[in-house]
Design a protein around this motif. Structure first.
Motif, PDB file in Angstrom:
ATOM      1  N   ILE A  55       0.876  -1.173   0.000  1.00  4.47           N
ATOM      2  CA  ILE A  55       0.000   0.000   0.000  1.00  4.47           C
ATOM      3  C   ILE A  55       0.915   1.225   0.000  1.00  4.47           C
ATOM      4  O   ILE A  55       1.814   1.338   0.828  1.00  4.47           O
ATOM      5  N   VAL A 111       1.409   5.322   0.374  1.00  5.37           N
ATOM      6  CA  VAL A 111       0.791   6.392   1.157  1.00  5.37           C
ATOM      7  C   VAL A 111       1.613   7.656   0.927  1.00  5.37           C
ATOM      8  O   VAL A 111       2.839   7.603   0.982  1.00  5.37           O
ATOM      9  N   LEU A 148      -2.919   2.864   9.747  1.00  2.00           N
ATOM     10  CA  LEU A 148      -2.871   1.753   8.785  1.00  2.00           C
ATOM     11  C   LEU A 148      -2.080   0.577   9.370  1.00  2.00           C
ATOM     12  O   LEU A 148      -2.474  -0.586   9.228  1.00  2.00           O
ATOM     13  N   GLU A 184       0.286  -5.843   5.990  1.00  3.88           N
ATOM     14  CA  GLU A 184       0.554  -5.172   4.709  1.00  3.88           C
ATOM     15  C   GLU A 184       1.890  -4.440   4.720  1.00  3.88           C
ATOM     16  O   GLU A 184       2.262  -3.806   5.706  1.00  3.88           O
ATOM     17  N   LEU A 232       3.878  -1.203   3.739  1.00  3.27           N
ATOM     18  CA  LEU A 232       3.495   0.196   3.559  1.00  3.27           C
ATOM     19  C   LEU A 232       4.698   0.976   3.038  1.00  3.27           C
ATOM     20  O   LEU A 232       5.807   0.858   3.580  1.00  3.27           O
ATOM     21  N   PRO A 280       2.091  -0.320  -6.379  1.00  4.91           N
ATOM     22  CA  PRO A 280       1.247  -0.603  -5.213  1.00  4.91           C
ATOM     23  C   PRO A 280      -0.120  -1.149  -5.616  1.00  4.91           C
ATOM     24  O   PRO A 280      -0.561  -0.960  -6.755  1.00  4.91           O
ATOM     25  N   LYS A 281      -0.796  -1.794  -4.682  1.00  2.00           N
ATOM     26  CA  LYS A 281      -2.151  -2.286  -4.947  1.00  2.00           C
ATOM     27  C   LYS A 281      -3.197  -1.258  -4.553  1.00  2.00           C
ATOM     28  O   LYS A 281      -4.354  -1.352  -4.950  1.00  2.00           O
ATOM     29  N   LEU A 282      -2.785  -0.256  -3.778  1.00  2.00           N
ATOM     30  CA  LEU A 282      -3.705   0.792  -3.323  1.00  2.00           C
ATOM     31  C   LEU A 282      -2.878   2.028  -2.995  1.00  2.00           C
ATOM     32  O   LEU A 282      -1.773   1.906  -2.456  1.00  2.00           O
ATOM     33  N   VAL A 326      -3.081   5.437  -0.824  1.00  2.17           N
ATOM     34  CA  VAL A 326      -3.812   6.196   0.192  1.00  2.17           C
ATOM     35  C   VAL A 326      -3.266   7.621   0.224  1.00  2.17           C
ATOM     36  O   VAL A 326      -2.066   7.832   0.426  1.00  2.17           O
ATOM     37  N   ALA A 347      -9.493   1.525   4.076  1.00  2.00           N
ATOM     38  CA  ALA A 347      -8.478   0.811   3.295  1.00  2.00           C
ATOM     39  C   ALA A 347      -8.617  -0.693   3.497  1.00  2.00           C
ATOM     40  O   ALA A 347      -8.553  -1.479   2.539  1.00  2.00           O
ATOM     41  N   ARG A 392     -11.654  -1.952   1.636  1.00  2.00           N
ATOM     42  CA  ARG A 392     -11.435  -1.953   0.191  1.00  2.00           C
ATOM     43  C   ARG A 392     -10.595  -3.153  -0.256  1.00  2.00           C
ATOM     44  O   ARG A 392     -10.914  -3.829  -1.247  1.00  2.00           O
ATOM     45  N   LEU A 393      -9.520  -3.454   0.501  1.00  2.00           N
ATOM     46  CA  LEU A 393      -8.664  -4.596   0.145  1.00  2.00           C
ATOM     47  C   LEU A 393      -9.441  -5.899   0.263  1.00  2.00           C
ATOM     48  O   LEU A 393      -9.321  -6.787  -0.591  1.00  2.00           O
TER      49      LEU A 393
END
Lengths: 270, 270
Positions: B12, B14, B28, B35, B37, B72-74, B76, B220, B223-224
Motif C-alpha cells: 500500500i 501512502v 494503517l 501489509e 506500507l 502498489p495495490k492501493l 492512500v 483501506a 477496500r482490500l
C-alpha cells in the motif's frame, strides 16, 4: 528578452521564498526610485526556513535562473534563509553581482556599537550561523546570541500581528534573549518587521531593533554607484512574478509592501 | 522494481505533504499489520494547505508518479488538502485505486448521527468545500459549519501542543463554531490529532471529535477485502521516503507516528 544596450538601464532582480521579501522591495523602491525592479516570490514552495541547505540552494538556483532571463545588473536575495545558506552557490553559478541581506544587516547592527547583539530568524538561518559569522567579521569581540522563532512567519502571514497571542509567542521566544542582556536585536527574517510592535513591546525600549530590509537597500544603492550602474533619470517600474497565487495573496502582499499591488504574473519555474 | 506476481503481496502506497500523514500511517499499521506500507512525505514542499488547487494537484501527481514505481495495490492519500482538491486528477492519471481521507472522515462523522457537524482544516481544504460536499452526500440534511485554522499546523510542528498559547489559538479559531452549536467536529487535517487536547478543552465534552486517520485505515482494510487483495499472512514492513530531511525530522516524525523511526531515504522527485 534582449538585454538593454546601456547596462545602467537594466533592472535589479529580487527574489524571496514568498511575500516576505516585499519589505525589501518596498525599501529598494524608496531608496532607488529610478531603478526598474523585477521581483519573484516562490510562493509555490514557501517557506524555506524549515528546509535543509541543499533544498534551499536548489530552489534559490531555480529562482536565479528564471530572473537571469531579464539580464539584471544586480541580484538582491531578499530572503534571510537563502542569504544565510546559498550565497556562495549563487555567486559561483551566476555572472551577475549578488547581494544578500545578512551582510548588510550585520553591518547595520555593528554600526549601532552595542556590546551584545541578539539575532532572530528562521530555524535554517539561525542554524547556519551566518549572522553570527558576519557579526564576528564586522564587529570582532561583540557578543552574539541567536534564537530561532518558527511561529513568527505563520503569525505574520495569518495577520495576527497585534494582541495577546503574538505578545505571548514573542515572550516565549525572546524572554531568554532579554534575560541574557542584549542591547541590539537583528530582525533576521523579512517577515519580522510586521511583528515589530509585539517584538518591541517584549524586548523593551533599551533594545534597538535592526531591520535588514533598509540595510540591504542602502547596500544596493552603494553598490550600483560604485560600479557606475546607477540609473540617472526616469521613474522605475515594478514587475512582479510568483510561482503560485494562493487565495490570500493580494491581502498578504498589501500588508508586506504597505500598498496594494496589481495581481502578479504566475510562472512555473520547477 | 518488478511488481510482485501475486497482487496481494504488493504494498500500500501512502503520501502526504510532510509528516502529518504519519498519523495515517500509524493507523494503517495498527489496522493492517500484514501489509507492506511505502510512505512518501513531500517535506521539500510542505505545507500544501496554503497553495492553489493547481499547484497542489501538480505536487500530488509528482508524488503519485514516484510511488507508482513500487507497483502498489492501493494508493492512500494521507493529506486532507490533496484529498479535497486533487482526487479526481489522481484517479484520472493512475490505474491503481486511490483512497483519500475526506470521504472516510465524512462517513465517520455521519455515523455519529449528530445534527450539526463542524469541520476544521487548512485554508485549501476548507475553501474547496470537499468535506461540506461529502457530508451532504452521506448525511443529507445535516448542518455543516467549516473553519480554516492555519496556525494549527505550525503549532503542531513547533511542538506547542499544550499550554496557554495553543488554547488561546484554539479559542480564536473555534469559539465561533462552538457558539454556532456544533455537536461533532471533524479534525480535517492530519496534524490536528496532535492538538486534540487543547481542541477538546475549547470545544468541551459535548462535542465529539472525529479523526479521519482512523476512518481511512478502516476504509483501506474494507477496500482490500472487497477486492480480494488483503494479504493473508506475514508481518508487513514499512519503507519511508521524504523529499527533504530538515533538522528536526526525527523528533517530528516521532511525535506524529508515536514511536521513533530510522532515518528515511531522501529522494528528489521534482
Amino acid at each position: 528578452m534582449p538585454p538593454e544596450a546601456d547596462p545602467r538601464a537594466r533592472a535589479i532582480a529580487v527574489f524571496d521564498s514568498g511575500v516576505g521579501g516585499l519589505t525589501v522591495l518596498a525599501a529598494l523602491r524608496r531608496r532607488l526610485p529610478r531603478e526598474d525592479l523585477v521581483y519573484l516570490g516562490d510562493t509555490a514552495r514557501v517557506p524555506y526556513g524549515t528546509r535543509s541547505p541543499q533544498v534551499v540552494t536548489r530552489y534559490a538556483l531555480n529562482n536565479a535562473r528564471f530572473l537571469g532571463g531579464f539580464s539584471p545588473k544586480l541580484l538582491v536575495v531578499a530572503c534571510n534563509t537563502v542569504s544565510a545558506v546559498a550565497l556562495p552557490a549563487l555567486e559561483a553559478a551566476l555572472t551577475v553581482p549578488v547581494l544578500g541581506v545578512v551582510e548588510p544587516g550585520a553591518a547595520a547592527a555593528a554600526a549601532l556599537r552595542g556590546g551584545h547583539v541578539g539575532v532572530i530568524g528562521t530555524a535554517g538561518t539561525i542554524r547556519s550561523g551566518a549572522y553570527q559569522a558576519a557579526l564576528g567579521r564586522v564587529a570582532p569581540g561583540v557578543r552574539v546570541t541567536a534564537a530561532a522563532c518558527p511561529l513568527f512567519v505563520p503569525l505574520a502571514e495569518e495577520g495576527w500581528t497585534a494582541g495577546e497571542i503574538p505578545v505571548r509567542v514573542a515572550h516565549r521566544y525572546l524572554d531568554g534573549l532579554v534575560a541574557s542582556g542584549i542591547d541590539t536585536l537583528v530582525l533576521g527574517c523579512t517577515h519580522y518587521p510586521l511583528l515589530r510592535a509585539p517584538i518591541a513591546q517584549v524586548v523593551g525600549p533599551r533594545v534597538r531593533l535592526v531591520d535588514s530590509a533598509e540595510a540591504v537597500a542602502e547596500a544596493a544603492g552603494a553598490r550600483l554607484s560604485r560600479d557606475g550602474l546607477a540609473r540617472g533619470e526616469g521613474a522605475g517600474a515594478d514587475r512582479m512574478f510568483v510561482t503560485d497565487l494562493g487565495g490570500d495573496f493580494g491581502a498578504l502582499a498589501r500588508a508586506f509592501l504597505g500598498r496594494p499591488i496589481p495581481p502578479p504574473e504566475v510562472v512555473d519555474i520547477s
